[in-house]
Design a protein around this motif. Structure first.
Motif: not given
Ligand code: KPL
Length: 301
Positions: A106, A187, A190-191, A194-195, A205, A247, A251, A254, A256-257
């Motif tokens: 990432n 990418k 987006i990160n 969200i992250n 998310n 996204v 997700t 989810n 996130s990471s």
């Molecule tokens: O890539 C992601 C991550 O969690 O690192 C997303 C797209 C936010 C999905 O959880």
């Protein structure tokens, strides 16, 4: 034909997913530092949970000792960005003279960190949207088949075409591209949105869409990252706000990471995501104040 030798640095979710998928087609070694995962893989094999199917790979070698690793045609770097420097030190011990190192991590800046120890012509940057979650040491669940993209050059094309074939055979859909920067930044945008926010708010998310305040911060962080990409001349085909919302919705369930990292008490990838955007934005004279606050809050956390 001789099966290629692939060393995967890492024992986390994506490292385990790639190892399990590739194991029938290549001689796979996982080189890592998580004692419980290494012990489980040695004793019971690497387990992949794929829908309702449980697949156990007993031919994956797991070790923390680079000396035990055969010279590798391909080294996949699948550790957290904060561990790239440590991974870079191991690579000269395991890479075949004509081998390639592929970072599928990432964020940005990983290839530069690897280049301190590895010849830049042997380094390939890639990104993947494969999803995977760790269920326990040596046990991974596949969570959505994404696309893997690898940046190709005339020097790496032949070897990468073989790897692409191997990945596709292993059901890891893969495309070679000459313009990875756009995909990397799409990418990253987006990160950035969200992250950090999910890690700070300790939410899934989708929850970012439910409160105006959270959604506004997510939109703004994505927008700032988009402006930084455009200022560098990188072409971005997505609408950052529409895409980050889409996204988050796709997700929604989810974690996130980065949320997973803070929950585990691990170092996060903040420096390779929002932190990297802030550094570049400041140099370019672009307002990155939302990303700066998010990065500082995650550091403080
Ligand atoms: O890539 C992601 C991550 O969690 O690192 C997303 C797209 C936010 C999905 O959880």
């Amino acid at each position: 034909m001789k099966r290629p030798t692939i060393t995967i640095i890492g024992t986390g979710a994506l490292a385990s997913l790639f190892a399990a998928r590739l194991a029938p087609y290549a001689q796979v070694t996982m080189l890592g530092s998580w004692p419980a995962a290494l012990a489980t893989i040695k004793q019971a094999g690497l387990t992949l949970l794929d829908g309702t199917t449980e697949i156990v790979r007993r031919n994956v070698v797991a070790t923390s000792n680079p000396v035990a690793v055969p010279p590798s045609d391909y080294v996949l770097v699948l550790v957290k960005a904060s561990q790239t420097e440590r991974a870079a030190k191991l690579i000269p011990e395991v890479l075949a003279p004509d081998g390639l190192v592929i970072t599928l991590q990432n964020g940005i800046g990983n290839a530069e960190t690897l280049a301190v120890k590895v010849r830049p012509v042997q380094i390939v940057t890639g990104i993947t949207t494969q999803g995977a979650n760790m269920q326990g040491p040596g046990v991974v669940r596949a969570a959505g088949a994404g696309l893997t993209q690898l940046a190709t050059t005339p020097q790496t094309q032949a070897k990468l075409t073989q790897l692409q074939l191997l990945f596709n055979t292993a059901t890891l859909a893969t495309k070679l591209t000459e313009d990875l920067a756009s995909a990397v930044w799409e990418k990253l945008i987006i990160n950035c949105g969200i992250n950090a926010l999910t890690a700070l708010l300790r939410c899934q998310n989708g929850a970012l869409l439910e409160k105006n305040s959270a959604r506004a911060l997510m939109d703004q962080a994505a927008l700032e990252a988009y402006h930084v990409a455009i200022a560098q001349g990188i072409s971005i085909a997505i609408d950052p706000v529409a895409k980050v919302r889409a996204v988050a919705a796709a997700t929604a369930a989810n974690r996130s990471s980065m949320l997973q990292d803070v929950t585990r008490g691990s170092v996060t990838e903040i420096e390779a995501i929002n932190g990297a955007v802030v550094r570049l934005g400041n140099n370019l004279g672009i307002d990155v104040s939302t990303n700066a606050v998010l990065a500082n809050l995650v550091r403080a956390l």
